[in-house]
Write a protein that holds these residues in place. Structure first.
Motif, short mmCIF file in Angstrom:
data_model
loop_
_atom_site.label_atom_id
_atom_site.label_comp_id
_atom_site.label_asym_id
_atom_site.label_seq_id
_atom_site.Cartn_x
_atom_site.Cartn_y
_atom_site.Cartn_z
N ILE A 45 -27.18 13.23 -7.74
CA ILE A 45 -26.00 12.52 -7.20
C ILE A 45 -24.98 13.53 -6.71
O ILE A 45 -24.42 13.38 -5.62
N TYR A 46 -24.70 14.54 -7.49
CA TYR A 46 -23.73 15.57 -7.10
C TYR A 46 -24.16 16.27 -5.82
O TYR A 46 -23.37 16.45 -4.90
N THR A 47 -25.42 16.65 -5.75
CA THR A 47 -25.95 17.33 -4.56
C THR A 47 -25.80 16.45 -3.32
O THR A 47 -25.38 16.92 -2.26
N GLU A 48 -26.12 15.18 -3.44
CA GLU A 48 -26.03 14.25 -2.30
C GLU A 48 -24.58 14.07 -1.85
O GLU A 48 -24.30 14.10 -0.65
N THR A 49 -23.65 13.90 -2.77
CA THR A 49 -22.25 13.66 -2.38
C THR A 49 -21.57 14.91 -1.84
O THR A 49 -20.60 14.81 -1.10
N GLU A 50 -22.09 16.08 -2.17
CA GLU A 50 -21.49 17.34 -1.72
C GLU A 50 -22.20 17.95 -0.50
O GLU A 50 -21.78 18.99 -0.02
N LYS A 51 -23.24 17.31 0.01
CA LYS A 51 -24.07 17.94 1.04
C LYS A 51 -23.32 18.22 2.34
O LYS A 51 -23.59 19.21 3.00
N ASP A 52 -22.37 17.38 2.75
CA ASP A 52 -21.64 17.58 4.00
C ASP A 52 -20.34 18.37 3.80
O ASP A 52 -19.94 19.13 4.66
N SER A 53 -19.71 18.14 2.67
CA SER A 53 -18.48 18.85 2.33
C SER A 53 -18.10 18.48 0.90
O SER A 53 -18.54 17.45 0.39
N PRO A 54 -17.27 19.29 0.27
CA PRO A 54 -16.87 18.98 -1.10
C PRO A 54 -16.15 17.64 -1.19
O PRO A 54 -15.31 17.32 -0.35
N LEU A 55 -16.50 16.86 -2.19
CA LEU A 55 -15.84 15.57 -2.43
C LEU A 55 -14.51 15.77 -3.14
O LEU A 55 -13.55 15.05 -2.88
N VAL A 56 -14.44 16.77 -3.99
CA VAL A 56 -13.25 17.04 -4.79
C VAL A 56 -12.70 18.41 -4.41
O VAL A 56 -13.44 19.39 -4.34
N GLN A 57 -11.38 18.47 -4.19
CA GLN A 57 -10.76 19.75 -3.83
C GLN A 57 -10.33 20.56 -5.04
O GLN A 57 -10.31 21.78 -5.01
N HIS A 58 -9.94 19.87 -6.11
CA HIS A 58 -9.41 20.57 -7.28
C HIS A 58 -9.77 19.79 -8.54
O HIS A 58 -9.62 18.58 -8.57
N ILE A 59 -10.22 20.50 -9.55
CA ILE A 59 -10.50 19.90 -10.86
C ILE A 59 -9.68 20.62 -11.90
O ILE A 59 -9.62 21.85 -11.93
N SER A 60 -9.01 19.85 -12.74
CA SER A 60 -8.23 20.39 -13.84
C SER A 60 -8.79 19.82 -15.13
O SER A 60 -9.02 18.62 -15.23
N ASN A 61 -9.01 20.66 -16.11
CA ASN A 61 -9.57 20.24 -17.39
C ASN A 61 -8.56 20.58 -18.47
O ASN A 61 -8.24 21.75 -18.68
N THR A 62 -8.07 19.57 -19.16
CA THR A 62 -7.09 19.75 -20.22
C THR A 62 -7.61 19.10 -21.49
O THR A 62 -8.04 17.95 -21.46
N LEU A 63 -7.57 19.82 -22.60
CA LEU A 63 -7.98 19.26 -23.88
C LEU A 63 -6.72 18.89 -24.66
O LEU A 63 -5.82 19.72 -24.81
#
Length: 73
Positions: A45-63
């Motif tokens: 799924i990730y490969t398919e959604t990212e094949k033309d361009s990134p779907l997400v520009q920024h990811i932030s991970n906070t615990l």
């Protein structure tokens, strides 16, 4: 994974999507998240959604940890 909530931003950065996952422990988080990221279905799924361009520009991970007065404790 326990999904605790999903939000979109009403005021602030546009097109921001926020989600919250709840874990019973850090060990559970590490084990389940690493398993999720290596699942063939997720990789496809990730490969398919990212094949033309990134779907997400920024990811932030906070615990986060609940406070002593939180309704979650």
């Amino acid at each position: 994974m326990h999904q605790a909530g999903f939000w979109t931003t009403l005021h602030g950065e546009s097109n921001q999507f926020t989600y919250l996952l709840a874990w019973d422990s850090m060990a559970e988080r590490e084990e389940r998240w690493s398993t999720f990221l290596t699942t063939p279905e997720w990789i496809a799924i990730y490969t398919e959604t990212e094949k033309d361009s990134p779907l997400v520009q920024h990811i932030s991970n906070t615990l986060l940890a609940p406070t002593a007065f939180s309704s979650l404790t």
